[in-house]
Design a protein around this motif. Structure first.
Motif, PDB file in Angstrom:
ATOM      1  N   LYS A 242       8.717   3.287 -13.073  1.00 20.91           N
ATOM      2  CA  LYS A 242       8.461   3.826 -11.743  1.00 20.91           C
ATOM      3  C   LYS A 242       9.792   4.087 -11.077  1.00 20.91           C
ATOM      4  O   LYS A 242      10.795   3.444 -11.403  1.00 20.91           O
ATOM      5  CB  LYS A 242       7.620   2.864 -10.906  1.00 20.91           C
ATOM      6  N   ALA A 243       9.818   5.011 -10.174  1.00 18.35           N
ATOM      7  CA  ALA A 243      11.046   5.342  -9.460  1.00 18.35           C
ATOM      8  C   ALA A 243      11.073   4.522  -8.171  1.00 18.35           C
ATOM      9  O   ALA A 243      10.301   4.796  -7.253  1.00 18.35           O
ATOM     10  CB  ALA A 243      11.110   6.827  -9.148  1.00 18.35           C
ATOM     11  N   PRO A 244      11.926   3.497  -8.100  1.00 18.60           N
ATOM     12  CA  PRO A 244      11.927   2.630  -6.923  1.00 18.60           C
ATOM     13  C   PRO A 244      12.323   3.387  -5.659  1.00 18.60           C
ATOM     14  O   PRO A 244      13.311   4.110  -5.643  1.00 18.60           O
ATOM     15  CB  PRO A 244      12.951   1.547  -7.280  1.00 18.60           C
ATOM     16  N   PHE A 245      11.520   3.246  -4.624  1.00 21.40           N
ATOM     17  CA  PHE A 245      11.777   3.824  -3.308  1.00 21.40           C
ATOM     18  C   PHE A 245      11.712   5.350  -3.288  1.00 21.40           C
ATOM     19  O   PHE A 245      12.198   5.978  -2.351  1.00 21.40           O
ATOM     20  CB  PHE A 245      13.142   3.360  -2.760  1.00 21.40           C
ATOM     21  N   ILE A 246      11.113   5.950  -4.281  1.00 24.85           N
ATOM     22  CA  ILE A 246      11.063   7.417  -4.313  1.00 24.85           C
ATOM     23  C   ILE A 246      10.267   7.968  -3.141  1.00 24.85           C
ATOM     24  O   ILE A 246      10.546   9.064  -2.639  1.00 24.85           O
ATOM     25  CB  ILE A 246      10.496   7.923  -5.659  1.00 24.85           C
ATOM     26  N   GLU A 247       9.267   7.237  -2.691  1.00 30.00           N
ATOM     27  CA  GLU A 247       8.447   7.722  -1.578  1.00 30.00           C
ATOM     28  C   GLU A 247       9.222   7.734  -0.272  1.00 30.00           C
ATOM     29  O   GLU A 247       8.898   8.499   0.644  1.00 30.00           O
ATOM     30  CB  GLU A 247       7.185   6.869  -1.440  1.00 30.00           C
ATOM     31  N   GLN A 248      10.221   6.883  -0.148  1.00 25.63           N
ATOM     32  CA  GLN A 248      11.036   6.837   1.065  1.00 25.63           C
ATOM     33  C   GLN A 248      12.324   7.645   0.932  1.00 25.63           C
ATOM     34  O   GLN A 248      13.064   7.810   1.912  1.00 25.63           O
ATOM     35  CB  GLN A 248      11.402   5.376   1.416  1.00 25.63           C
ATOM     36  N   ALA A 249      12.611   8.152  -0.254  1.00 28.35           N
ATOM     37  CA  ALA A 249      13.904   8.793  -0.513  1.00 28.35           C
ATOM     38  C   ALA A 249      14.053  10.096   0.267  1.00 28.35           C
ATOM     39  O   ALA A 249      13.134  10.917   0.319  1.00 28.35           O
ATOM     40  CB  ALA A 249      14.071   9.058  -2.002  1.00 28.35           C
ATOM     41  N   LYS A 250      15.225  10.284   0.839  1.00 27.13           N
ATOM     42  CA  LYS A 250      15.544  11.520   1.532  1.00 27.13           C
ATOM     43  C   LYS A 250      15.776  12.646   0.535  1.00 27.13           C
ATOM     44  O   LYS A 250      15.438  13.810   0.799  1.00 27.13           O
ATOM     45  CB  LYS A 250      16.795  11.330   2.403  1.00 27.13           C
ATOM     46  N   ASN A 251      16.380  12.289  -0.622  1.00 28.89           N
ATOM     47  CA  ASN A 251      16.669  13.289  -1.655  1.00 28.89           C
ATOM     48  C   ASN A 251      16.081  12.836  -2.990  1.00 28.89           C
ATOM     49  O   ASN A 251      16.823  12.491  -3.929  1.00 28.89           O
ATOM     50  CB  ASN A 251      18.186  13.485  -1.782  1.00 28.89           C
ATOM     51  N   PRO A 252      14.745  12.824  -3.121  1.00 29.44           N
ATOM     52  CA  PRO A 252      14.134  12.309  -4.357  1.00 29.44           C
ATOM     53  C   PRO A 252      14.504  13.114  -5.597  1.00 29.44           C
ATOM     54  O   PRO A 252      14.696  12.538  -6.680  1.00 29.44           O
ATOM     55  CB  PRO A 252      12.629  12.387  -4.059  1.00 29.44           C
ATOM     56  N   GLU A 253      14.629  14.431  -5.472  1.00 30.90           N
ATOM     57  CA  GLU A 253      14.957  15.242  -6.644  1.00 30.90           C
ATOM     58  C   GLU A 253      16.357  14.937  -7.163  1.00 30.90           C
ATOM     59  O   GLU A 253      16.625  15.049  -8.366  1.00 30.90           O
ATOM     60  CB  GLU A 253      14.858  16.742  -6.304  1.00 30.90           C
TER      61      GLU A 253
END
Length: 348
Positions: A242-253
């Motif tokens: 899983k990508a940790p904190f991806i839902e809160q990330a400003k720059n997920p890509e």
């Protein structure tokens, strides 16, 4: 106090106006409060610091020139030597007290901005100090609770509880707020810096900054000057399920790269943004902040156990960080200032 009483006040042999007298008195009051909040209660230390900032009045009995002759000169030299010692002690105390410090520029302080650990701003201030995290183990980013920015769940540890709290969690975290208490809409910027370091701890230091609960991720560049990546760019055989904190990330890509997908899992690579320099971690800004507008910040700092630079050589090392706020139109400054810098607009 009548007008004549005000105009009799002098500083440096120059007669002060009513407004200048009031400003100096207000500055002394703010300085006294700031020093008491920092645990400094000595009247002598207060007067020495106030004098260095120009927050003083000439003593009428002797006059300003008395300091430059005879006994006055010796007392002046002694006071200056003591001032240097006190300021040195304050610097040491600041480094000992905080893994993380927050302050603002003198102009921003004068503009009416305030910092607070809670959104009520019952104790608004121009600076904040945090207790250090001691003997904290190395951890992985996936071990950090994904609601770490939720200060209702993860309240800032109280004094005396920090070491235990940070050791159990494996990272340092701190939430604070900034509010525009002035009358104008203004913009501000922030700079996050490593202000002290030994044993190259910063090589494995990872940082998350949540600005209004939006996450930005940072780490120092690797030995080739390239962005860190876990797993490395040359290894597609493993990845995070899983990508940790991806839902809160400003720059997920940018911070999370898909390595491969299966029927059950998607495997990710974590790619933090590089520190701007070895000591300048990151910067940001809010362009228009209206009166009484509040912004929330949560800073999370940890030694990333899977970082290639996380070796036994880091044992016993330390790193101290500071976050400095200033108005957007101020000259660029990546370094932080002392906690009393917010009071220096009284100094000529």
């Amino acid at each position: 106090m009548g007008k004549d009483s005000y105009t009799l006040k002098k500083r440096g042999g120059i007669r002060l106006t009513r407004e200048e007298v009031q400003e100096i008195k207000a500055g002394r009051k703010k300085l006294r409060q700031q020093m008491r909040e920092s645990g400094i209660k000595s009247r002598r230390e207060f007067e020495l610091t106030a004098s260095s900032l120009g927050l003083y009045f000439d003593k009428p009995r002797f006059g300003f020139l008395w300091f430059f002759s005879g006994r006055g000169l010796w007392l002046l030299l002694g006071a200056l030597a003591l001032l240097v010692l006190v300021l040195g002690m304050l610097s040491v105390v600041t480094q000992m007290r905080g893994l993380f410090t927050i302050n603002m520029s003198q102009r921003m302080f004068k503009e009416g901005y305030a910092l607070s650990e809670d959104i009520s701003f019952k104790q608004g201030t121009g600076n904040l100090f945090c207790e250090p995290a001691l003997d904290v183990p190395c951890i992985s980013i996936v071990q950090i609770p994904e609601d770490i920015y939720d200060n209702e769940v993860w309240k800032n540890p109280k004094a005396g509880e920090e070491a235990k709290e940070y050791q159990e969690l494996g990272c340092f975290y701190y939430t604070f707020y900034i509010r525009n208490e002035g009358e104008s809409t203004t913009g501000y910027k922030w700079n996050l810096n490593i202000e002290s370091e030994d044993q190259n701890v910063g090589d494995a230091l990872w940082v998350m900054v949540f600005e209004d609960d939006e996450m930005m991720l940072y780490a120092r560049a690797n030995q080739k000057g390239e962005a860190e990546a876990l797993p490395g760019f040359d290894d597609d055989s493993v990845g995070y399920k899983k990508a940790p904190f991806i839902e809160q990330a400003k720059n997920p890509e940018r911070n999370f790269e898909v390595i491969k997908e299966t029927e059950r899992f998607t495997y990710y690579r974590v790619v933090p943004d590089k520190f701007l320099t070895d000591t300048h971690v990151a910067s940001g800004q809010q362009e228009e902040v209206d009166p009484l507008e509040i912004h929330k910040y949560t800073v999370v700092i940890w030694i990333e156990g899977e970082d290639p630079e996380c070796t036994d050589d880091l044992i016993g090392g330390h790193a101290g960080l500071g976050m400095h706020f200033s108005l957007i139109d101020e000259e660029e400054s990546q370094g932080s200032s002392n906690w009393w810098d917010g009071l220096q607009f009284w100094k000529n």
